[in-house]
Every structure is written in C-alpha cells, then in structure tokens.
Design an enzyme around this catalytic site. Sequence first.
Site, mmCIF file in Angstrom:
data_model
loop_
_atom_site.group_PDB
_atom_site.id
_atom_site.type_symbol
_atom_site.label_atom_id
_atom_site.label_comp_id
_atom_site.label_asym_id
_atom_site.label_seq_id
_atom_site.Cartn_x
_atom_site.Cartn_y
_atom_site.Cartn_z
ATOM 1 N N PRO A 2 0.833 -1.193 0.000
ATOM 2 C CG PRO A 2 -0.545 -1.507 1.793
ATOM 3 C CD PRO A 2 0.778 -1.887 1.271
ATOM 4 C CD GLU A 3 3.280 2.463 -4.343
ATOM 5 O OE1 GLU A 3 3.603 3.578 -4.763
ATOM 6 O OE2 GLU A 3 3.388 1.432 -5.030
ATOM 7 C CE LYS A 57 5.222 4.273 0.553
ATOM 8 N NZ LYS A 57 6.382 3.460 0.136
ATOM 9 N NE ARG A 256 11.313 -2.571 -3.869
ATOM 10 C CZ ARG A 256 10.528 -1.612 -3.407
ATOM 11 N NH1 ARG A 256 11.044 -0.555 -2.831
ATOM 12 N NH2 ARG A 256 9.225 -1.713 -3.512
#
Length: 271
Positions: A2-3, A57, A256
């Site tokens: 979740p951003e 966040k 990433r």
Amino acid sequence: MPELPEVETVIRSLSSIQNCTIKNVKIITEQLRYKINLDLKNLLLDKKINNIERRGKYIIIHLSKGYLIIHLGMTGKLLIEDTVENNKHTHLIITLDNNKYLTYNDIRKFGFIIYYEGDIKKHDFFINMGVEPLTDHYNFNYLKKKISNSSQTIKQFLLDQNNIAGLGNIYVIEILYNCGIHPLTKVQALTDQNIEQIILETKKILLLSIQLGGSSISDYRDAFNKKGKFQDTFNIYGKKLDPLGNEVIKIKQNGRGTYYVPKLQTLKIGD
DNA sequence: AGGGCTACCTGTACGC
DNA sequence: TGCGTACAGGTAGCCC
C-alpha cells in the site's frame, strides 16, 4: 504494497468507526514487524477513537489518550467486519461499541501496530519524514533543495520517504514514465523543467488513484475489503508494452523491480 | 556518512 | 502433478 493512495483510501473508509469506543482487544499473533505490546488490551480498553489520519504510508488513529500507529507493510489490511471469521492471517481483533470489529490481517506480517503516547510529530517514524506530495509544501524550491544534497538516482530519490512521504515502487515507476525520465538518471542531471514536471505528474497520478480507490494488485483492499481500480490505468507497471505499443523493459534497481520504456525514457550522457 | 544488500514472511507463478 | 526457484507493492539494519 500500500502506497499513499491506498493508505488514504483506507483511512477514508475507516471514518465510520470515528467516535467508537474500544470494548475488547484480542491479540492472535504477537510477532509482526514489531512485536505487539502484550499490554495493548489494557492500554486500549475504553479508549475512544477520535480522528484517523495518514502521514506518508502510516495510519495514525488518535485515541482519547495516545495513538495507534499502523503500517500495512506489503500485505496488511485493516478491516471493519460484522463478524470475525477464522482467518489464519488475522493477527489482531479490536471489538468496538457499535458491534463491529476492527481487525488487522497481514499475510506477510511486514506491517505493524503500535501504541504511542508521546508527541506524534517527534516520533522516529515522522521526525525526518519528507513533505506530503499533495500539499503545497511539495514544490519546486523544496525539491531543488533536497536534490542539491543528494547523489541518488531519481528512482531512489522519489522512493526515499525522507524526501517525499508516501510514494512507493508502482507510483514512482508510473510518474517517471509520464515524465519521460529514465529511472537511473542521477538527480543532479535533472533540469528545472524535469523537476516541475515530476511535481505535476506526482500530484496528478496520486489524485487520480485516490479517486479510483487506489491500486489492487493482489492483496490490497480498503476497510470494507473493496478493491481499487487504479491498476487498470497503469501505463507500464507489470506490462510488456506501453499504451503506444512501445517496448517496456524490466530491470532490477537497488533490489527492486523497475519498469521503463527505453524509447521514451532516455538516459542522458554523464548521468 | 551514506549506499548497497539482505532479512523479515507467505503466497504465487513459472520452468523443468 | 510436483518440486525448486524467483519474485512481490515496504522498511530497517547490517556491513563496507
């Protein structure tokens, strides 16, 4: 996972539990990212839930005394439920005085819930946190100054919560695509025009995603277990071609996954 | 000091 | 089908 837009969607969907009082707390799994305080039940009992806000966040639930600070990690869900079903990934159940349950569910257990009584702004999580990208504090002068002290690539820079609060991998990838900036570009090589455009695209993408209820790739849901729709508008994240038919490349940058379109996002010489 | 890598944990997708 | 491997949106803590 979740951003910012996902966390924003969650806190908005939590508004119905404002003014509720906590009647019971059941800890099922103690070991999340940080161990849940075994005394949490005593700390929360009979406290009232005041406003619920987001910083980066993080979810901050203001109680009649103290705060609950919650991070969803990659797979965390805060749900308002009518009944508590047996779910092996539910780690905490808070019973409210409106006959609903606020539960924390997290497959990978990268998230956490902590109780805190001090000055929230001075908490380690927030003391060095960058500006909120949807406020006027996120502006040209701010970024220019941050960039002058940085040797990062633009992708690292935007992901760094001490620069800007709330951006994650997906949104940074989409922002850089919209700006036509290669993710490996060193921030020192950015033009003033690039910086202005990054600000514009950041705000545009975040606002659109919030409107659409965030992105649901696999696990993300709001407090009513509803999926978001922003994933349907991704230009390149997880894609092989962009909307124009250009080839999308996937590389590994600082561990990433990073997607970009070489034809539109060129690396300037000397970067 | 600051950057890079790895760990944390579980599920899933994919190749053989 | 089944096994092994790689990877997943986040963060922090290690090592150099």
